[in-house]
Design a protein around this motif. Structure first.
Motif, PDB file in Angstrom:
ATOM      1  N   ARG A  41       0.833  -1.211   0.000  1.00 61.28           N
ATOM      2  CA  ARG A  41       0.000   0.000   0.000  1.00 61.28           C
ATOM      3  C   ARG A  41       0.860   1.249   0.000  1.00 61.28           C
ATOM      4  O   ARG A  41       0.536   2.243  -0.674  1.00 61.28           O
ATOM      5  CB  ARG A  41      -0.921  -0.006   1.231  1.00 61.28           C
ATOM      6  N   LEU A  44       2.188   2.125  -3.496  1.00 64.25           N
ATOM      7  CA  LEU A  44       1.224   2.541  -4.521  1.00 64.25           C
ATOM      8  C   LEU A  44       1.071   4.064  -4.547  1.00 64.25           C
ATOM      9  O   LEU A  44       1.293   4.729  -3.533  1.00 64.25           O
ATOM     10  CB  LEU A  44      -0.131   1.878  -4.254  1.00 64.25           C
ATOM     11  N   ASN A  48      -6.314   5.666  -6.176  1.00 63.44           N
ATOM     12  CA  ASN A  48      -7.629   5.058  -5.946  1.00 63.44           C
ATOM     13  C   ASN A  48      -8.519   5.152  -7.183  1.00 63.44           C
ATOM     14  O   ASN A  48      -9.715   5.422  -7.081  1.00 63.44           O
ATOM     15  CB  ASN A  48      -8.326   5.714  -4.743  1.00 63.44           C
ATOM     16  N   CYS A  57      -6.731   1.521  -3.749  1.00 58.62           N
ATOM     17  CA  CYS A  57      -5.380   1.019  -3.512  1.00 58.62           C
ATOM     18  C   CYS A  57      -5.332   0.017  -2.359  1.00 58.62           C
ATOM     19  O   CYS A  57      -4.531  -0.916  -2.377  1.00 58.62           O
ATOM     20  CB  CYS A  57      -4.434   2.188  -3.225  1.00 58.62           C
ATOM     21  N   CYS A  74      -0.981  -2.179 -11.207  1.00 59.85           N
ATOM     22  CA  CYS A  74      -1.302  -0.765 -10.987  1.00 59.85           C
ATOM     23  C   CYS A  74      -0.896   0.042 -12.211  1.00 59.85           C
ATOM     24  O   CYS A  74       0.283   0.398 -12.371  1.00 59.85           O
ATOM     25  CB  CYS A  74      -0.589  -0.234  -9.741  1.00 59.85           C
ATOM     26  N   THR A  81       6.275   1.634 -10.006  1.00 64.29           N
ATOM     27  CA  THR A  81       5.473   1.009  -8.950  1.00 64.29           C
ATOM     28  C   THR A  81       5.513  -0.504  -9.062  1.00 64.29           C
ATOM     29  O   THR A  81       5.613  -1.213  -8.055  1.00 64.29           O
ATOM     30  CB  THR A  81       4.012   1.502  -9.020  1.00 64.29           C
TER      31      THR A  81
END
Length: 270
Positions: A41, A44, A48, A57, A74, A81
């Motif tokens: 998390r 990221l 969202n 996320c 993602c 990422t």
């Protein structure tokens, strides 16, 4: 005075009891947190956007930690990422940056209007109530901005020509605009792709009607097929489709297209 002291004592006792009970229930109902979820998390971007297919996320991080989602899932975060999440999960990851491309050139003054639309300003709403496009071309962009509404990166806007334009400095290739477009004129393509792409979605094969509907439509003349030296392009269901395994990005189909429907991907996304 006695009442005040009594009240204070009761309040203090109640607070102490509640604090004890909260601590007790916290231990009883404690749910261990997977450290990998927190680490993923943190890696990221926090957009969202939902492009990964999970509820934000947090949902994606939990799915990755459980092994249910790919580490490169993602789109908003891109390769950086994917690499970071891959290192956390102990796997290699490769994410190719993609961006959105619009397959319609039916701008104002180029595409004939069907009439004045006065309903809800939504492409999906207009299509739902049975309106066969705001332009004579039923395959074209409605221009009502559903793609703009869903873009959390402020990367696509309806401009004065009535068409959505992508800001490739901001576009992350998340694909939310692609999902929102009821006309299916938006798609994501790798930014490193070389070769031609057809910027028209009209599948009508009647040349006379096509030219009345839109001056920038593909007229299905087949010249792109004829001039391609490696046979990398074939008109399929009214749309020139390119085999990128064969395409050398020579540009002969681009220069040969009479209505300038074909362009090199690298020029479109520049």
């Amino acid at each position: 005075m006695t009442i005040i002291l009594y009240t204070l004592a009761v309040s203090f006792g109640t607070a102490l009891l509640l604090g004890f009970l909260l601590g007790f229930f916290k231990k009883v109902f404690y749910v261990p947190v997977d450290e990998k979820v927190a680490q993923v998390r943190e890696a990221l971007p926090g957009a969202n956007c939902g492009a990964c297919g999970y509820p934000g996320c947090d949902g994606f991080a939990e799915a990755v930690a459980r092994g249910e989602a790919p580490v490169n899932g993602c789109a908003a975060g891109g390769a950086a990422t994917a690499k970071a999440v891959g290192e956390i999960m102990g796997v290699s990851a490769a994410a190719e940056k993609t961006v959105a491309v619009r397959a319609c050139q039916g701008a104002k003054g180029c595409a004939a209007n069907r009439g004045e639309y006065t309903g809800v300003k939504s492409c999906a709403a207009a299509k739902t109530v049975g309106i066969n496009g705001t332009k004579m071309c039923s395959y074209g962009c409605y221009g009502l901005g559903d793609c703009t509404a869903v873009c959390v990166f402020d990367a696509i806007h309806i401009e004065e020509d009535g068409l959505p334009h992508v800001d490739y400095e901001k576009c992350t290739g998340c694909g939310m605009c692609v999902k929102a477009c009821p006309q299916l004129i938006l798609s994501t393509v790798p930014v490193q792709r070389k070769g031609a792409v057809a910027l028209c979605s009209n599948r009508n094969t009647n040349k006379a009607i096509l030219m009345k509907q839109c001056k920038a439509a593909c007229i299905k003349c087949g010249k792109c097929e004829k001039v391609c030296p490696v046979q990398a392009i074939v008109v399929t269901n009214g749309i020139p489709l390119v085999d990128y395994e064969k395409c050398t990005s020579c540009g002969q189909c681009v220069s040969g297209c009479p209505t300038k429907v074909l362009k090199l991907v690298q020029d479109v996304t520049a």
